[in-house]
Scaffold this active site. Structure first.
Site, PDB file in Angstrom:
ATOM      1  N   HIS A 122       0.817  -1.219   0.000  1.00 54.54           N
ATOM      2  CA  HIS A 122       0.000   0.000   0.000  1.00 54.54           C
ATOM      3  C   HIS A 122       0.853   1.273   0.000  1.00 54.54           C
ATOM      4  O   HIS A 122       0.309   2.366  -0.239  1.00 54.54           O
ATOM      5  CB  HIS A 122      -0.923   0.035   1.214  1.00 54.54           C
ATOM      6  CG  HIS A 122      -1.989  -1.010   1.200  1.00 54.54           C
ATOM      7  ND1 HIS A 122      -2.827  -1.205   0.125  1.00 54.54           N
ATOM      8  CD2 HIS A 122      -2.355  -1.933   2.136  1.00 54.54           C
ATOM      9  CE1 HIS A 122      -3.666  -2.198   0.398  1.00 54.54           C
ATOM     10  NE2 HIS A 122      -3.397  -2.658   1.593  1.00 54.54           N
ATOM     11  N   ASP A 161      -2.866 -10.770  -2.367  1.00 50.05           N
ATOM     12  CA  ASP A 161      -3.440 -10.229  -1.136  1.00 50.05           C
ATOM     13  C   ASP A 161      -4.891  -9.822  -1.394  1.00 50.05           C
ATOM     14  O   ASP A 161      -5.242  -9.418  -2.508  1.00 50.05           O
ATOM     15  CB  ASP A 161      -2.631  -9.010  -0.693  1.00 50.05           C
ATOM     16  CG  ASP A 161      -2.977  -8.506   0.687  1.00 50.05           C
ATOM     17  OD1 ASP A 161      -2.224  -8.794   1.629  1.00 50.05           O
ATOM     18  OD2 ASP A 161      -4.004  -7.812   0.830  1.00 50.05           O
ATOM     19  N   HIS A 163      -6.436  -7.264  -0.469  1.00 53.99           N
ATOM     20  CA  HIS A 163      -6.522  -5.829  -0.746  1.00 53.99           C
ATOM     21  C   HIS A 163      -5.726  -5.488  -2.005  1.00 53.99           C
ATOM     22  O   HIS A 163      -4.680  -6.087  -2.263  1.00 53.99           O
ATOM     23  CB  HIS A 163      -5.959  -5.017   0.422  1.00 53.99           C
ATOM     24  CG  HIS A 163      -6.593  -5.319   1.739  1.00 53.99           C
ATOM     25  ND1 HIS A 163      -6.088  -6.255   2.619  1.00 53.99           N
ATOM     26  CD2 HIS A 163      -7.705  -4.814   2.323  1.00 53.99           C
ATOM     27  CE1 HIS A 163      -6.853  -6.307   3.686  1.00 53.99           C
ATOM     28  NE2 HIS A 163      -7.845  -5.446   3.543  1.00 53.99           N
ATOM     29  N   ASP A 248      -4.767 -12.946   3.434  1.00 50.74           N
ATOM     30  CA  ASP A 248      -5.998 -12.447   4.058  1.00 50.74           C
ATOM     31  C   ASP A 248      -7.242 -12.662   3.203  1.00 50.74           C
ATOM     32  O   ASP A 248      -8.332 -12.249   3.592  1.00 50.74           O
ATOM     33  CB  ASP A 248      -5.872 -10.971   4.438  1.00 50.74           C
ATOM     34  CG  ASP A 248      -5.106 -10.148   3.425  1.00 50.74           C
ATOM     35  OD1 ASP A 248      -4.797 -10.656   2.333  1.00 50.74           O
ATOM     36  OD2 ASP A 248      -4.803  -8.979   3.733  1.00 50.74           O
TER      37      ASP A 248
END
Length: 336
Positions: A122, A161, A163, A248
């Protein structure tokens, strides 16, 4: 596998209730105790110059000073302590090591996996966010491109991931030497990663975003990998394939609504191994998210077991209709 690991990464203190905490690495180490063929390597931390190759110097100065003065809340989710900057450099250095060893030909049971924290995907060029301070996989990719001895001209990053890795995408969005592909949950933080985001300028056509609805499971992820991500990366023909490996999207992770099983990660690992073999690319893994300690440990362990010779079990069911539509759209957008 060979795992990049440093105790320095445990010193990044986010507080007792933060989901991204040192227990994540402890759980992984504990889970790997029962596995054969596990080797740990402590790589050198990344240099300030290497970090500055993907992050703006003003940001590097600001965030390093923030940490060294004791840290605090950079934003409501992203927490630093006095030791965070050293941990971030250690994590980025492990990612560099993983890329270097993959390019040097280490594969099979020696395939490198960087177990660093804080995670990185991120972090954009000029800001920390989403628990991330230094974009580890971006540092690894840029370092490989800058290393004349590595002879690497094209790098691919596959981010599984849950996200979207907005930072990795942003850093390379206008460049043609790095291909970024992501499968992520639609509507989840940070709200980026639409299918229409395919790159601009020299980077046109070098970004692929598969945004899947909540409840997507193993067959959905495999459909995207086999029919969109794989063909796109194979056409790009990278010298190095880096996997931003967050766990995740697991069905039991506390912060997502996806339904990927532990076996699903074995299947994606198997497909990435095959893709690297077909393209002649080095293959390395870099840890991102994963916040259920048991499922995180199981996910990393199943990646290791796949390289240790355990064949993954194919899913019984096929992908959802919505996933097939996503794949068709991606293939149209990238002319696959």
């Amino acid at each position: 596998m060979r795992f990049g690991y440093s105790e320095t990464c445990l010193d990044h203190d986010t507080g007792a209730r933060h989901p991204e905490n040192p227990d994540r690495l402890r759980a992984i180490r504990e889970g790997l105790k029962r596995k054969h063929g596990v080797e740990y390597v402590e790589a050198d931390p990344a240099s300030r110059e290497a970090v500055g190759a993907v992050h703006e110097e003003e940001y590097v100065e600001e965030v390093s000073s923030f940490c060294e003065s004791g840290g605090g809340n950079w934003d409501p989710d992203t927490v630093a302590s006095g030791n965070t900057w050293a941990a971030a450099l250690a994590a980025a250095g492990q990612a560099q090591w993983a890329g270097e060893r993959a390019l040097a030909g280490e594969d099979g049971r020696k395939t490198p996996f960087a177990l660093g924290r804080p995670p990185g995907h991120h972090a954009v060029a000029d800001d920390a966010m989403g628990f991330c301070f230094v974009n580890n996989v971006a540092v690894a990719a840029q370092s490989a491109l800058d290393d004349d001895d590595a002879d690497a001209d094209r790098i691919a990053v596959f981010d599984w991931d849950v996200h979207h890795g907005n930072g990795t995408q942003d850093i390379f969005y206008e460049r043609g030497d790095v291909f970024y592909a992501s499968i992520h949950e639609d509507g989840l933080y940070p709200g980026t990663g639409d299918a229409a985001e395919t790159g601009i300028g020299d980077g046109a056509g070098t970004t692929l975003n598969a945004s899947l609805g909540a409840g997507a499971a193993d067959a959905d992820y495999l459909a995207v990998v086999e029919d969109a991500v794989g063909p796109a990366i194979e056409r790009f023909d990278p010298d190095l394939l880096l996997v931003s490996a967050g766990f995740d999207a697991h069905r039991h992770d506390p912060i997502s609504r996806m339904r990927v099983s532990t076996e699903g990660y074995a299947l994606m690992t198997d497909r990435m191994r095959g893709l690297a073999d077909r393209t002649g690319a080095g293959l390395a893994f870099v840890l991102e998210g994963g916040y259920g300690l048991d499922t995180l440990a199981e996910g990393v362990a199943t990646v290791h077991e796949t390289f240790d010779g355990r064949p993954p079990i194919e899913p019984d069911e096929g992908p959802k209709e919505g996933t097939e539509a996503v794949v068709d759209d991606l293939r149209d957008r990238l002319d696959l």
